[in-house]
Design an enzyme around this catalytic site. Structure first.
Site, PDB file in Angstrom:
ATOM      1  N   CYS A  52       9.137   2.858  12.336  1.00 39.14           N
ATOM      2  CA  CYS A  52       8.145   2.311  11.409  1.00 39.14           C
ATOM      3  C   CYS A  52       6.769   2.706  11.925  1.00 39.14           C
ATOM      4  O   CYS A  52       6.373   2.340  13.034  1.00 39.14           O
ATOM      5  CB  CYS A  52       8.265   0.794  11.314  1.00 39.14           C
ATOM      6  SG  CYS A  52       6.891   0.064  10.391  1.00 39.14           S
TER       7      CYS A  52
ATOM      8  N   CYS B 234       4.503  -0.244  12.836  1.00 36.73           N
ATOM      9  CA  CYS B 234       4.911  -0.866  14.103  1.00 36.73           C
ATOM     10  C   CYS B 234       4.417  -0.024  15.279  1.00 36.73           C
ATOM     11  O   CYS B 234       3.960  -0.574  16.294  1.00 36.73           O
ATOM     12  CB  CYS B 234       6.424  -1.018  14.179  1.00 36.73           C
ATOM     13  SG  CYS B 234       7.079  -2.438  13.279  1.00 36.73           S
TER      14      CYS B 234
ATOM     15  N   HIS C  47       6.119  -1.470   5.765  1.00 38.70           N
ATOM     16  CA  HIS C  47       5.652  -2.508   6.701  1.00 38.70           C
ATOM     17  C   HIS C  47       4.506  -3.162   5.946  1.00 38.70           C
ATOM     18  O   HIS C  47       3.518  -2.477   5.601  1.00 38.70           O
ATOM     19  CB  HIS C  47       5.204  -1.869   8.022  1.00 38.70           C
ATOM     20  CG  HIS C  47       4.709  -2.848   9.062  1.00 38.70           C
ATOM     21  ND1 HIS C  47       5.203  -2.898  10.348  1.00 38.70           N
ATOM     22  CD2 HIS C  47       3.742  -3.805   8.999  1.00 38.70           C
ATOM     23  CE1 HIS C  47       4.573  -3.839  11.042  1.00 38.70           C
ATOM     24  NE2 HIS C  47       3.671  -4.405  10.238  1.00 38.70           N
TER      25      HIS C  47
ATOM     26  N   HIS D 246       1.411  -4.541   4.230  1.00 36.59           N
ATOM     27  CA  HIS D 246       0.004  -4.256   4.499  1.00 36.59           C
ATOM     28  C   HIS D 246      -0.845  -4.625   3.300  1.00 36.59           C
ATOM     29  O   HIS D 246      -0.426  -4.470   2.153  1.00 36.59           O
ATOM     30  CB  HIS D 246      -0.208  -2.788   4.886  1.00 36.59           C
ATOM     31  CG  HIS D 246       0.369  -1.800   3.919  1.00 36.59           C
ATOM     32  ND1 HIS D 246       1.717  -1.474   3.897  1.00 36.59           N
ATOM     33  CD2 HIS D 246      -0.192  -1.075   2.932  1.00 36.59           C
ATOM     34  CE1 HIS D 246       1.937  -0.588   2.956  1.00 36.59           C
ATOM     35  NE2 HIS D 246       0.791  -0.336   2.347  1.00 36.59           N
TER      36      HIS D 246
ATOM     37  N   HIS E 253      -4.344  -3.714   1.491  1.00 36.92           N
ATOM     38  CA  HIS E 253      -5.438  -2.746   1.392  1.00 36.92           C
ATOM     39  C   HIS E 253      -6.743  -3.489   1.124  1.00 36.92           C
ATOM     40  O   HIS E 253      -6.777  -4.444   0.326  1.00 36.92           O
ATOM     41  CB  HIS E 253      -5.213  -1.801   0.201  1.00 36.92           C
ATOM     42  CG  HIS E 253      -4.026  -0.893   0.306  1.00 36.92           C
ATOM     43  ND1 HIS E 253      -4.120   0.420   0.714  1.00 36.92           N
ATOM     44  CD2 HIS E 253      -2.712  -1.094   0.023  1.00 36.92           C
ATOM     45  CE1 HIS E 253      -2.923   0.994   0.668  1.00 36.92           C
ATOM     46  NE2 HIS E 253      -2.049   0.086   0.248  1.00 36.92           N
TER      47      HIS E 253
HETATM   48  P1  5GP Z   1       1.154   1.962   0.289  1.00 39.83           P
HETATM   49  O1  5GP Z   1       1.228   3.034  -0.760  1.00 39.83           O
HETATM   50  O2  5GP Z   1       2.436   1.817   1.059  1.00 39.83           O
HETATM   51  O3  5GP Z   1       0.624   0.650  -0.240  1.00 39.83           O
HETATM   52  O4  5GP Z   1       0.015   2.439   1.294  1.00 39.83           O
HETATM   53  C1  5GP Z   1       0.274   3.091   2.490  1.00 39.83           C
HETATM   54  C2  5GP Z   1      -1.069   3.541   3.051  1.00 39.83           C
HETATM   55  O5  5GP Z   1      -0.893   3.856   4.416  1.00 39.83           O
HETATM   56  C3  5GP Z   1      -1.638   4.767   2.361  1.00 39.83           C
HETATM   57  O6  5GP Z   1      -2.930   4.466   1.838  1.00 39.83           O
HETATM   58  C4  5GP Z   1      -1.689   5.818   3.477  1.00 39.83           C
HETATM   59  O7  5GP Z   1      -2.827   6.655   3.398  1.00 39.83           O
HETATM   60  C5  5GP Z   1      -1.692   4.971   4.729  1.00 39.83           C
HETATM   61  N1  5GP Z   1      -1.082   5.595   5.883  1.00 39.83           N
HETATM   62  C6  5GP Z   1       0.139   6.217   5.921  1.00 39.83           C
HETATM   63  N2  5GP Z   1       0.398   6.661   7.167  1.00 39.83           N
HETATM   64  C7  5GP Z   1      -0.671   6.296   7.929  1.00 39.83           C
HETATM   65  C8  5GP Z   1      -0.979   6.490   9.321  1.00 39.83           C
HETATM   66  O8  5GP Z   1      -0.222   7.080  10.095  1.00 39.83           O
HETATM   67  N3  5GP Z   1      -2.165   6.005   9.746  1.00 39.83           N
HETATM   68  C9  5GP Z   1      -3.027   5.338   8.933  1.00 39.83           C
HETATM   69  N4  5GP Z   1      -4.188   4.909   9.453  1.00 39.83           N
HETATM   70  N5  5GP Z   1      -2.769   5.151   7.604  1.00 39.83           N
HETATM   71  C10 5GP Z   1      -1.607   5.628   7.121  1.00 39.83           C
HETATM   72 ZN    ZN Z   2       6.951  -2.051  11.017  1.00 38.63          ZN
END
Ligand code: 5GP
Ligand code: ZN
Length: 124
Positions: A4, A7, A107, A109, A111
Site C-alpha cells: 500500500c 502505508c 488507503h 484519504h 483531498h
Molecule cells: P484517489 O483517486 O484515490 O481519490 O486519489 C489518489 C491520489 O493520490 C491522486 O490524486 C494521486 O495523484 C495521489 N497519489 C498517488 N500516488 C501518490 C504518491 O506516491 N505520492 C503522493 N504524494 N500522491 C500520490
Molecule cells: Zn495503507
C-alpha cells in the site's frame, strides 16, 4: 499493509512532502496536483476505503475533516471575510470511495484542494 503506497508513505519508506503529522494522521502534498494547493490527509492505520468505516471510525473521520481548516490556513487558502462580510478564498474537501467514486489508491484519504482556479477535473 504490504504494497500500500500510503502505508509506505506513513512508514517513511517512500518520500512525500509532509505538511502535518500526529500520532494518528499524516498530511502530504499530492504528487499530481489538480489545483495549486492539493493535499491528502490519511490515517496512519490502513483503512482501504470510506466504505469500510462505521461509527467506530467517526472520531477518526472527524479528526481528518477538522484538520482541513488548519491546513487551509497554513497554505493560504482559508475562507476569508472582509469588513462587509464578503467572503473570499476557500477550498474543497473530497473523499472518493470505490471505482464509481473515482478512488484509485485503496488507503482512505481526504483531498483538500484550493488556490486560484482553474482546477483540473473538479468542476465547480
Ligand atoms: P484517489 O483517486 O484515490 O481519490 O486519489 C489518489 C491520489 O493520490 C491522486 O490524486 C494521486 O495523484 C495521489 N497519489 C498517488 N500516488 C501518490 C504518491 O506516491 N505520492 C503522493 N504524494 N500522491 C500520490
Ligand atoms: Zn495503507
Amino acid at each position: 499493509m504490504d504494497n500500500c503506497i500510503f502505508c509506505k508513505i506513513a512508514a517513511k519508506q517512500i518520500p512525500a512532502s509532509v505538511v502535518y503529522e500526529d500520532d494518528e494522521l499524516l498530511a502530504f502534498k499530492d504528487i499530481n496536483p489538480a489545483a495549486p494547493v492539493h493535499l491528502l490527509v490519511i490515517p496512519k492505520q490502513h483503512i482501504a476505503t470510506l466504505s469500510d468505516c462505521t461509527d467506530a471510525q467517526a472520531p477518526l473521520l472527524g479528526k481528518m475533516l477538522a484538520l482541513a481548516p488548519q491546513l487551509a490556513a497554513q497554505h493560504g487558502i482559508a475562507v476569508q471575510a472582509d469588513a462587509e462580510g464578503e467572503r473570499s478564498g476557500g477550498y474543497k474537501t473530497l473523499i472518493n470511495a470505490g471505482p464509481d467514486g473515482g478512488q484509485e489508491v485503496y488507503h482512505l484519504h481526504l483531498h483538500v484542494y484550493g488556490g486560484p482556479r482553474p482546477w483540473r477535473g473538479l468542476g465547480t
